[in-house]
Design a protein around this motif. Structure first.
Motif, mmCIF file in Angstrom:
data_model
loop_
_atom_site.group_PDB
_atom_site.id
_atom_site.type_symbol
_atom_site.label_atom_id
_atom_site.label_comp_id
_atom_site.label_asym_id
_atom_site.label_seq_id
_atom_site.Cartn_x
_atom_site.Cartn_y
_atom_site.Cartn_z
ATOM 1 N N ALA A 18 59.119 40.824 60.024
ATOM 2 C CA ALA A 18 59.101 41.113 61.461
ATOM 3 C C ALA A 18 57.879 41.944 61.837
ATOM 4 O O ALA A 18 57.256 41.722 62.887
ATOM 5 N N ILE A 19 57.519 42.909 60.973
ATOM 6 C CA ILE A 19 56.335 43.732 61.242
ATOM 7 C C ILE A 19 55.078 42.865 61.214
ATOM 8 O O ILE A 19 54.175 43.021 62.054
ATOM 9 N N ASP A 20 55.005 41.944 60.267
ATOM 10 C CA ASP A 20 53.870 41.014 60.226
ATOM 11 C C ASP A 20 53.776 40.224 61.529
ATOM 12 O O ASP A 20 52.680 39.985 62.053
ATOM 13 N N GLN A 21 54.938 39.805 62.060
ATOM 14 C CA GLN A 21 54.949 39.080 63.337
ATOM 15 C C GLN A 21 54.446 39.962 64.479
ATOM 16 O O GLN A 21 53.769 39.480 65.389
ATOM 17 N N SER A 35 56.120 40.889 69.373
ATOM 18 C CA SER A 35 54.973 41.790 69.253
ATOM 19 C C SER A 35 55.333 43.265 69.347
ATOM 20 O O SER A 35 54.471 44.112 69.127
ATOM 21 N N ALA A 36 56.579 43.624 69.698
ATOM 22 C CA ALA A 36 56.955 45.030 69.851
ATOM 23 C C ALA A 36 57.578 45.550 68.557
ATOM 24 O O ALA A 36 58.556 44.991 68.069
ATOM 25 N N LEU A 37 57.027 46.625 68.023
ATOM 26 C CA LEU A 37 57.420 47.123 66.706
ATOM 27 C C LEU A 37 58.754 47.867 66.729
ATOM 28 O O LEU A 37 59.649 47.582 65.932
ATOM 29 N N MET A 38 58.906 48.852 67.625
ATOM 30 C CA MET A 38 60.101 49.695 67.611
ATOM 31 C C MET A 38 61.396 48.922 67.835
ATOM 32 O O MET A 38 62.411 49.218 67.177
#
Length: 757
Positions: free
Chosen positions: A468-471, A560-563
């Motif tokens: 997910a972080i890679d995305q 694209s949103a990390l949190m």
């Protein structure tokens, strides 16, 4: 004043009461456990971890830094004086006076007024001294053109002024070694900190005044305090407890656009980046134009990208100023007739608000994600008058908007305190439950105690989190590539504009040398900041800014949103934990269920601050990379002296940049930013793995034979349970109260001003 009295007399907010009661409970628990835990070697390290994590005293709240960011004379100090209700506490800039360093103002529990003046260390000053003497170095080869330039150069005048203040007249003619042996005129404490105290605000103001402002360079007879001005790094002022500036709020007067000294300039940038709120201060006569105002606004928007800033506002000062005949002549025909100066001021101020609010929002929309919270604000502009706040000859206190800014401060503090208290009470409740459980002798099934199902699930979910972080980071690649292409085609034009002055080389020779001595950056307290590295990488930032902001924004889960991905990871763990608990009879062990759920929230909640700290390094990696690549050409240009030195320096810089671009300078910058993103991903997953492993080991410790009877904390546990219940009630009441306020506003559209919380 009526408004001020209302403000001061407000009851503590429910969140503040909850925090205070939570601290009392944890303090009692700490006192009961500290002796038996840390003096007994048989106590498991996991239990000691628990005590250290939760029960030792924590700061009540990371301060909210509100940065007042503006040019000299914009009215920052006057505004702070009005907010804290001390008319002449900080020196007010005039034609011959200006604030010389960063000044932080806060209130505390002390009974006296106190100021701490922090000086550069001996090594930090030696580094600046070496640069100043290099800047002032002249050879016998200087021709007439360079002499004229020298006479007019701002960088040179600043260097001479600093040396003369510190060492006396003629210091500018001495070399570095001679100045090292020279004794400064002012007294410098070995601690490099000067502490001032006073019973009254006016008394401290008089003592502090010489340290935090500078006078014109032709002013003679300076005091001993003024004689150490070049060594001052920053000043911290603490007031006795005051509701006008609540504890937990720091007002920061940030002068100019940086500093020639590397340490002060780094502190200038870090101070901006740690501000969660930035007020861009501009007086009414400069707000509609000027490069300085635009530079400050752009720097503030960058702080949203790279730092902790979540809120930007434009504060227009000195709004009582208006030339009525001129205003009436330029005013559009057909409007209602103006009867007085006051009516004209109010009308003009309202027009300024509407106009600048629209312009600021459009600028923010181009740089920030569409769902950024600051864009939701209905009003981003305040029109204030500190002078009228005291005199009220033209405007009422409310119309000066000083009370509105105080309310702004209080709301931001309560918002942050609410989030902090929620996290604090929830975490403390879960961990206190677990503390109580160590005194419980009931054995639980092995299948639960080892939590093998949860451990395997965690490993699987961490792998999904990595994907997910890679995305999240993937969308930055294309804008980076596009920005690099734009930078390659435009860098010569941008660099050329930076190296050209309207009067040719006159007055620019030593400024350019200062730029080279500082690896492409020149920061002056009075002139616009020069940053060649930032200028030639700006086309890349123009492309990546909206995407970069989107990665670090809060909101609904997107690719694209990390949190939000981290939040989704947290919820999946908690749901799985409930499932395993039900299957293994958690109804008999609710304390461990609560601990694990709350501790997961605490672990993953703490990641946000870690991510925000890393964000700055990632964002600045482009300019840092370019600066490192160009360092050799800056160093070569800085050595140039003699005839036509300015043109020769420019030529070296142009050729050096051309060479580095041809060798892939912008592409390397792109790679370094992508590497920083990869490092962030690795850091997140490592922190998650380590913290959750410790948590599961601690929760399983009783079944592993780590039982140890601790002091009885049942009474503290019951009190904590009540507080946890109160926390939910406060949240529910806040929602209800907001609904009632919205209803009243709809029913009373003429009601002035925002509802109080």
């Amino acid at each position: 004043m009526e408004e001020t009295e209302d403000f001061v007399g407000q009851e503590p907010h429910p969140d503040e009461k909850l925090e205070s009661r939570t601290r009392r409970v944890l303090s009692n628990t700490y006192q009961k456990l500290i002796q038996s835990v840390f003096l007994d070697d048989s106590i498991p390290n996991g239990v000691k971890y628990l005590i250290l994590l939760t029960l030792i005293e924590k700061p009540s709240l990371d301060p909210i830094y509100i940065g007042l960011f503006g040019s000299t004379g914009a009215g920052k100090s006057s505004l702070i004086n009005a907010i804290i209700q001390q008319a002449m506490f900080l020196p007010v800039s005039g034609e011959s006076i200006c604030t010389s360093c960063i000044v932080q103002v806060r209130s505390g529990c002390c009974e006296q007024y106190e100021a701490k003046i922090h000086l550069l260390s001996d090594q930090e000053w030696k580094e600046e001294l070496k640069t100043l003497t290099k800047l002032l170095h002249r050879t016998e080869e200087l021709g007439g053109e360079e002499v004229d330039a020298w006479d007019r150069d701002e960088a040179m005048e600043e260097a001479i002024w600093k040396l003369q203040i510190l060492y006396g007249n003629g210091a500018e003619k001495k070399n570095y070694e001679e100045l090292l042996r020279a004794k400064p005129k002012g007294k410098i404490p070995t601690s490099r900190i000067i502490t001032l105290k006073a019973e009254e605000a006016g008394e401290l103001s008089v003592k502090l005044d010489p340290y935090i402002r500078t006078k014109r360079r032709d002013w003679h007879g300076e005091s001993a305090e003024t004689q150490i001005w070049p060594l001052i790094k920053h000043v911290e002022v603490t007031l006795p407890k005051s509701e006008l500036i609540p504890e937990g709020v720091v007002l920061v007067d940030i002068p100019g656009t940086g500093d020639f000294n590397s340490k002060r300039d780094e502190m200038w940038k870090k101070t901006i980046d740690k501000c969660s709120v930035i007020w861009v201060i501009s007086d009414i006569e400069r707000v509609s134009g000027g490069r300085a105002h635009e530079d400050l606004l752009n720097e503030s928007i960058k702080a949203c990208q790279r730092g902790f800033c979540r809120d930007i506002a434009l504060v227009v000062t000195k709004t009582d100023k208006l030339h009525l005949p001129e205003y009436l002549r330029e005013r559009k025909v057909g409007n209602q007739a103006i009867q007085s100066q006051r009516e004209a001021v109010l009308e003009r101020n309202e027009m300024i608000k509407i106009q600048r609010n629209r312009i600021l929002k459009e600028k923010l929309k181009r740089k920030l994600p569409a769902d950024c919270k600051v864009l939701e604000a209905s009003n981003l502009v305040y029109t204030v008058s500190a002078q009228e706040y005291w005199q009220q000859a033209l405007l009422t206190e409310e119309e000066t908007e000083i009370p509105k800014l105080r309310e702004y401060i209080r709301k931001r503090l309560l918002d942050k305190k609410r989030r902090m208290v929620t996290k604090y009470v929830t975490e403390a409740f879960g961990l206190l439950l677990l503390t109580d459980s160590f005194s419980c002798t009931d054995n639980l099934p092995n299948e639960y105690l080892h939590m093998s199902g949860l451990r395997g699930f965690v490993e699987e979910k961490i792998q999904l989190l990595e994907k997910a972080i890679d995305q999240c980071f993937a969308p930055i690649v294309q804008p980076l590539q596009e920005g690099v292409r734009n930078a390659r085609t435009s860098y010569r034009r941008i660099l050329g504009a930076c190296l050209v002055r309207s009067r040719g080389n006159q007055g620019f020779h030593q400024t350019l040398k200062a730029v080279c001595l500082k690896n492409g950056i020149y920061a002056s307290r009075t002139l616009a900041r020069i940053d060649l590295n930032a200028a030639i990488t700006q086309p890349i930032y123009d492309q990546i800014d909206p995407v970069f902001g989107g990665i670090f924004r809060a909101g609904t889960p997107t690719n694209s949103a990390l949190m939000p991905h981290i939040d989704a990871f947290k919820h999946s763990l908690q749901e799985k934990m409930m499932e395993i608990g039900i299957r293994n009879g958690w109804k008999h062990d609710s304390y461990k269920k609560s601990f694990l759920i709350q501790e997961i929230s605490a672990i993953l909640g703490g990641l946000e601050e870690h991510i925000l700290r890393k964000k700055r390094k990632i964002y600045e990696s482009l300019t840092t990379s370019v600066q490192n690549d160009l360092k050799p050409c800056y160093e070569e240009a800085a050595q140039i002296t003699g005839k036509k030195a300015c043109e020769r320096m420019k030529d070296i810089i142009r050729r050096g940049v051309d060479r580095q671009v041809a060798e892939g300078m912008f592409e390397r910058a792109q790679e370094r930013m992508q590497h920083q993103f990869q490092q962030l991903k690795n850091g997140i997953t490592e922190k998650v793995k380590g913290s959750i492993a410790t948590m599961l080991t601690l929760a399983s410790s009783q079944g592993d034979g780590l039982y140890k009877e601790l002091a009885d904390v049942k009474s503290e546990y019951k009190e904590m349970e009540k507080l946890h219940r109160s926390l939910r009630e406060v949240a529910e009441n806040a929602v209800l109260r907001q609904g009632m306020q919205d209803f009243l506003l709809r029913m009373s559209p003429s009601k002035a001003g925002p509802p109080r919380t």
